[in-house]
Design a protein around this motif. Structure first.
Motif, PDB file in Angstrom:
ATOM      1  N   ILE A  32       0.853  -1.174   0.229  1.00 44.13           N
ATOM      2  CA  ILE A  32       0.031   0.023   0.002  1.00 44.13           C
ATOM      3  C   ILE A  32       0.873   1.172  -0.091  1.00 44.13           C
ATOM      4  O   ILE A  32       1.770   1.118   1.047  1.00 44.13           O
ATOM      5  N   ALA A  33       0.911   1.898  -1.001  1.00 44.16           N
ATOM      6  CA  ALA A  33       1.642   3.105  -0.962  1.00 44.16           C
ATOM      7  C   ALA A  33       1.080   4.208   0.018  1.00 44.16           C
ATOM      8  O   ALA A  33      -0.124   4.553  -0.085  1.00 44.16           O
ATOM      9  N   LEU A  34       1.982   4.777   0.834  1.00 46.61           N
ATOM     10  CA  LEU A  34       1.909   5.886   1.950  1.00 46.61           C
ATOM     11  C   LEU A  34       2.009   7.275   1.140  1.00 46.61           C
ATOM     12  O   LEU A  34       1.263   8.104   1.410  1.00 46.61           O
ATOM     13  N   CYS A  35       2.816   7.340   0.122  1.00 48.26           N
ATOM     14  CA  CYS A  35       2.856   8.281  -0.924  1.00 48.26           C
ATOM     15  C   CYS A  35       2.964   7.652  -2.290  1.00 48.26           C
ATOM     16  O   CYS A  35       3.704   6.797  -2.583  1.00 48.26           O
ATOM     17  N   LYS A  36       1.867   8.198  -3.278  1.00 50.70           N
ATOM     18  CA  LYS A  36       1.821   7.260  -4.436  1.00 50.70           C
ATOM     19  C   LYS A  36       2.585   7.752  -5.510  1.00 50.70           C
ATOM     20  O   LYS A  36       2.977   8.714  -5.604  1.00 50.70           O
ATOM     21  N   TYR A  37       2.752   6.575  -6.402  1.00 49.24           N
ATOM     22  CA  TYR A  37       3.219   6.808  -7.686  1.00 49.24           C
ATOM     23  C   TYR A  37       2.133   7.141  -8.683  1.00 49.24           C
ATOM     24  O   TYR A  37       1.081   6.187  -8.776  1.00 49.24           O
ATOM     25  N   TRP A  38       2.201   8.271  -8.962  1.00 50.60           N
ATOM     26  CA  TRP A  38       0.961   8.636  -9.903  1.00 50.60           C
ATOM     27  C   TRP A  38       1.262   9.274 -11.231  1.00 50.60           C
ATOM     28  O   TRP A  38       1.682  10.703 -10.994  1.00 50.60           O
ATOM     29  N   GLY A  39       1.529   9.006 -12.560  1.00 47.04           N
ATOM     30  CA  GLY A  39       2.379   9.590 -13.568  1.00 47.04           C
ATOM     31  C   GLY A  39       3.568   8.894 -14.121  1.00 47.04           C
ATOM     32  O   GLY A  39       4.473   8.658 -12.956  1.00 47.04           O
ATOM     33  N   SER A 121      -2.778  -6.216  -6.378  1.00 39.46           N
ATOM     34  CA  SER A 121      -2.472  -7.289  -6.476  1.00 39.46           C
ATOM     35  C   SER A 121      -1.614  -7.497  -8.057  1.00 39.46           C
ATOM     36  O   SER A 121      -0.758  -8.298  -7.958  1.00 39.46           O
ATOM     37  N   SER A 122      -1.788  -6.688  -8.788  1.00 40.60           N
ATOM     38  CA  SER A 122      -0.863  -6.856 -10.001  1.00 40.60           C
ATOM     39  C   SER A 122       0.664  -6.320  -9.422  1.00 40.60           C
ATOM     40  O   SER A 122       1.424  -6.967 -10.024  1.00 40.60           O
ATOM     41  N   ALA A 123       0.790  -5.601  -8.409  1.00 41.62           N
ATOM     42  CA  ALA A 123       2.123  -5.391  -7.771  1.00 41.62           C
ATOM     43  C   ALA A 123       2.647  -6.757  -7.450  1.00 41.62           C
ATOM     44  O   ALA A 123       3.725  -7.286  -7.675  1.00 41.62           O
ATOM     45  N   GLY A 153       6.764  -5.024 -15.502  1.00 38.30           N
ATOM     46  CA  GLY A 153       5.346  -5.681 -15.429  1.00 38.30           C
ATOM     47  C   GLY A 153       4.603  -4.845 -14.833  1.00 38.30           C
ATOM     48  O   GLY A 153       3.280  -4.865 -15.591  1.00 38.30           O
ATOM     49  N   SER A 154       4.905  -4.013 -13.839  1.00 37.04           N
ATOM     50  CA  SER A 154       3.944  -3.018 -13.170  1.00 37.04           C
ATOM     51  C   SER A 154       4.725  -2.366 -12.282  1.00 37.04           C
ATOM     52  O   SER A 154       5.374  -2.666 -11.542  1.00 37.04           O
ATOM     53  N   GLY A 155       4.412  -0.867 -12.445  1.00 38.84           N
ATOM     54  CA  GLY A 155       5.066  -0.007 -11.698  1.00 38.84           C
ATOM     55  C   GLY A 155       5.402  -0.437 -10.348  1.00 38.84           C
ATOM     56  O   GLY A 155       6.688  -0.465  -9.828  1.00 38.84           O
ATOM     57  N   SER A 156       4.245  -0.528  -9.532  1.00 48.11           N
ATOM     58  CA  SER A 156       4.122  -0.387  -8.370  1.00 48.11           C
ATOM     59  C   SER A 156       4.897  -1.999  -7.832  1.00 48.11           C
ATOM     60  O   SER A 156       5.022  -2.206  -6.467  1.00 48.11           O
ATOM     61  N   ALA A 157       5.043  -2.778  -8.555  1.00 50.23           N
ATOM     62  CA  ALA A 157       5.427  -4.194  -8.277  1.00 50.23           C
ATOM     63  C   ALA A 157       7.138  -4.048  -8.086  1.00 50.23           C
ATOM     64  O   ALA A 157       7.718  -4.988  -7.304  1.00 50.23           O
ATOM     65  N   CYS A 158       7.717  -2.951  -8.250  1.00 52.85           N
ATOM     66  CA  CYS A 158       9.151  -2.853  -8.173  1.00 52.85           C
ATOM     67  C   CYS A 158       9.247  -2.639  -6.484  1.00 52.85           C
ATOM     68  O   CYS A 158      10.422  -2.818  -5.890  1.00 52.85           O
ATOM     69  N   ARG A 159       8.201  -2.114  -5.829  1.00 46.88           N
ATOM     70  CA  ARG A 159       8.141  -2.159  -4.275  1.00 46.88           C
ATOM     71  C   ARG A 159       7.685  -3.399  -3.513  1.00 46.88           C
ATOM     72  O   ARG A 159       8.315  -3.651  -2.482  1.00 46.88           O
ATOM     73  N   SER A 160       7.132  -4.416  -4.398  1.00 44.18           N
ATOM     74  CA  SER A 160       6.746  -5.548  -3.826  1.00 44.18           C
ATOM     75  C   SER A 160       7.735  -6.640  -3.691  1.00 44.18           C
ATOM     76  O   SER A 160       7.559  -7.859  -3.299  1.00 44.18           O
ATOM     77  N   GLY A 206      -8.496   0.574 -15.351  1.00 54.20           N
ATOM     78  CA  GLY A 206      -7.289   0.118 -15.053  1.00 54.20           C
ATOM     79  C   GLY A 206      -6.365   1.455 -14.488  1.00 54.20           C
ATOM     80  O   GLY A 206      -6.652   2.548 -15.049  1.00 54.20           O
ATOM     81  N   SER A 207      -5.345   1.241 -13.650  1.00 54.52           N
ATOM     82  CA  SER A 207      -4.678   2.373 -13.266  1.00 54.52           C
ATOM     83  C   SER A 207      -3.578   2.849 -14.354  1.00 54.52           C
ATOM     84  O   SER A 207      -3.385   4.133 -14.299  1.00 54.52           O
ATOM     85  N   ARG A 208      -3.209   2.022 -15.369  1.00 51.32           N
ATOM     86  CA  ARG A 208      -2.280   2.381 -16.345  1.00 51.32           C
ATOM     87  C   ARG A 208      -3.075   3.647 -17.307  1.00 51.32           C
ATOM     88  O   ARG A 208      -2.561   4.757 -17.531  1.00 51.32           O
ATOM     89  N   ALA A 210      -5.868   5.241 -16.304  1.00 48.58           N
ATOM     90  CA  ALA A 210      -6.244   6.341 -15.525  1.00 48.58           C
ATOM     91  C   ALA A 210      -5.287   7.552 -15.081  1.00 48.58           C
ATOM     92  O   ALA A 210      -5.466   8.727 -15.309  1.00 48.58           O
ATOM     93  N   MET A 211      -3.932   6.717 -15.105  1.00 47.26           N
ATOM     94  CA  MET A 211      -2.601   7.587 -14.915  1.00 47.26           C
ATOM     95  C   MET A 211      -2.425   8.438 -16.145  1.00 47.26           C
ATOM     96  O   MET A 211      -2.097   9.636 -15.843  1.00 47.26           O
ATOM     97  N   GLN A 212      -2.416   7.689 -17.127  1.00 49.88           N
ATOM     98  CA  GLN A 212      -1.945   8.442 -18.356  1.00 49.88           C
ATOM     99  C   GLN A 212      -3.168   9.708 -18.693  1.00 49.88           C
ATOM    100  O   GLN A 212      -2.778  10.883 -19.166  1.00 49.88           O
ATOM    101  N   MET A 297      -6.276   5.661  -0.175  1.00 43.71           N
ATOM    102  CA  MET A 297      -7.125   4.744  -1.404  1.00 43.71           C
ATOM    103  C   MET A 297      -6.130   4.916  -2.401  1.00 43.71           C
ATOM    104  O   MET A 297      -5.425   5.776  -2.740  1.00 43.71           O
ATOM    105  N   ASP A 298      -6.271   3.695  -3.103  1.00 46.00           N
ATOM    106  CA  ASP A 298      -5.532   3.378  -4.343  1.00 46.00           C
ATOM    107  C   ASP A 298      -6.420   3.691  -5.567  1.00 46.00           C
ATOM    108  O   ASP A 298      -7.686   4.295  -5.462  1.00 46.00           O
ATOM    109  N   ALA A 299      -6.207   3.124  -6.520  1.00 44.15           N
ATOM    110  CA  ALA A 299      -6.920   3.383  -8.003  1.00 44.15           C
ATOM    111  C   ALA A 299      -8.057   2.297  -7.609  1.00 44.15           C
ATOM    112  O   ALA A 299      -8.099   1.146  -8.368  1.00 44.15           O
ATOM    113  N   GLY A 300      -8.991   2.611  -6.928  1.00 37.57           N
ATOM    114  CA  GLY A 300     -10.047   1.710  -6.628  1.00 37.57           C
ATOM    115  C   GLY A 300     -11.111   2.315  -5.361  1.00 37.57           C
ATOM    116  O   GLY A 300     -10.671   3.385  -4.867  1.00 37.57           O
TER     117      GLY A 300
HETATM  118  O1  PMV Z   1       1.629  -0.040 -10.696  1.00 32.47           O
HETATM  119  P1  PMV Z   1       0.350   0.166 -11.287  1.00 32.47           P
HETATM  120  O2  PMV Z   1       0.354   0.582 -12.471  1.00 32.47           O
HETATM  121  O3  PMV Z   1      -0.609  -0.790 -10.738  1.00 32.47           O
HETATM  122  O4  PMV Z   1       0.011   1.548 -10.482  1.00 32.47           O
HETATM  123  C1  PMV Z   1      -0.416   1.838  -8.984  1.00 32.47           C
HETATM  124  C2  PMV Z   1      -0.936   3.287  -8.843  1.00 32.47           C
HETATM  125  C3  PMV Z   1      -1.528   3.364  -7.126  1.00 32.47           C
HETATM  126  O5  PMV Z   1      -1.580   2.194  -6.704  1.00 32.47           O
HETATM  127  C4  PMV Z   1      -2.667   4.132  -7.326  1.00 32.47           C
HETATM  128  C5  PMV Z   1      -0.548   4.219  -6.409  1.00 32.47           C
HETATM  129  C6  PMV Z   1       0.922   3.475  -6.143  1.00 32.47           C
HETATM  130  O6  PMV Z   1       2.128   3.864  -5.874  1.00 32.47           O
HETATM  131  O7  PMV Z   1       0.734   2.109  -5.634  1.00 32.47           O
END
Ligand code: PMV
Length: 334
Positions: A32-39, A121-123, A153-160, A206-208, A210-212, A297-300
């Motif tokens: 769960i992002a406490l400070c989000k990746y958006w863009g 879950s994609s992360a 694979g998914s940006g936020s996956a790099c944190r998982s 999807g977040s992809r 929505a972000m764009q 809250m995230d993209a949901g």
């Molecule tokens: O990694 P993605 O493309 O699923 O984007 C994640 C976007 C947020 O969950 C809303 C923010 C974040 O940092 O996880």
């Protein structure tokens, strides 16, 4: 233009042609992002505009098992997916980056969080897949290499690929080799993350996308990178000082700002349901009464609560039923 394949080749080098072993298996936590990746500053390589900071959810995440096969198959939570399923195709495209010869992979993956419900879950999915590939091929990736590959694979996956608090450095290099996540040394055993599942169906947007759309059309997006950088510094400081009120405030302010920026996009992006708003109001009402509870809250539509163990009963009474996670007491075995 640097491609995903260029990144994989640069990281694996001679290891790129190593034959796979018998099977690979790995677990990765949701985060769960406490400070989000958006863009994104690069959509192909999932390079972010801003840095982000998350907390991994202990044993909630994805376990993936992988073995070489004649052709690709993906089994998700025990059900074989049809080859044209969007998730199956996304996994197949990711696996294309690592194939040796023209064989396929049998992928068995199971989530302990609802798929597509904004619980990242994609992360955990792409992080677990990356870690399982590492064990299948025996590459012995470094933590930084694992993080960079999972990011494709998914940006936020790099944190998982890590547990505990994790920071994703945005980086500045066009090839993204300085854009990876690393764990913070700080631990906070009393921290609780509560998940109120308002809807566990896959989200319509999807977040992809929505972000764009937000980056391209929201007049408020210009303010986001600075706000996010300040928020990230505030979260980091609050963690170091174990200042829960400052921590919760910075995390909640960051999430609300991200949703405000999205709402100003065109067409507007609104993930909240009426139940999301009522949960938010219950959090605020409890805070008015002096209870230190915050949300993100995230993209949901789902709301994630942040509180301390000592307040667990008060938060359950005041906000309602939720799944409570103790991120620093439930670290999973890999
Ligand atoms: O990694 P993605 O493309 O699923 O984007 C994640 C976007 C947020 O969950 C809303 C923010 C974040 O940092 O996880």
């Amino acid at each position: 233009m640097i491609t995903e394949q260029d990144t994989v080749n640069a990281i694996l080098g001679d290891r790129r042609t190593m034959p796979p072993g018998d099977h690979g298996e790995a677990f990765a936590p949701a985060n769960i992002a406490l400070c989000k990746y958006w863009g994104k500053r690069n959509r192909t390589l999932n390079l972010p505009v801003n840095g982000s900071l998350s907390v991994s959810l202990g044993t909630l995440g994805t376990r993936t098992r992988l073995r070489p096969a004649e052709r690709d198959t993906v089994t998700l939570n025990g059900a074989l997916l049809p080859p044209n399923d969007p998730f199956c195709r996304r996994v197949g495209r990711f696996l294309d980056l690592f194939r040796v010869g023209d064989g396929g992979f049998a992928v068995e993956t199971g989530n302990t969080v609802p798929t597509g419900a904004g619980l990242a879950s994609s992360a955990s999915g792409f992080a677990a897949l990356t870690l399982a590939l590492d064990t299948l091929f025996g590459w012995q990736l470094t933590p930084r290499e694992r993080s960079i590959l999972a990011r494709l694979g998914s940006g936020s996956a790099c944190r998982s690929v890590h547990s505990g608090f994790v920071e994703w450095y945005a980086g500045t290099r066009p090839d993204g080799m300085d854009s990876f996540a690393a764990p913070l040394a700080d631990r906070w055993p009393g921290l609780r993350v509560g998940v109120i599942t308002i809807c566990d169906r896959p989200k319509p947007l999807g977040s992809r996308e929505a972000m764009q759309r937000t980056v391209e059309t929201s007049p408020l997006y210009g303010a986001w990178p600075n706000h996010a950088a300040d928020g990230l510094a505030a979260v980091r400081r609050a963690i170091a000082a174990r200042d829960f009120a400052a921590f919760g405030r910075a995390a909640e302010a960051n999430a609300v700002a991200m949703h405000a920026v999205m709402l100003a996009a065109w067409p507007p992006v609104l993930y909240w349901q009426p139940e999301t708003v009522s949960a938010m109001r219950r959090v605020w009402a409890l805070r008015e009464r002096g209870v230190s509870v915050y949300m993100t809250m995230d993209a949901g539509p789902n709301v994630k609560l942040l509180y301390q163990a000592a307040d667990a009963a008060t938060v359950r009474d005041g906000v309602g039923e939720h799944t409570a996670v103790a991120p620093f007491e439930e670290e999973a075995e890999r």
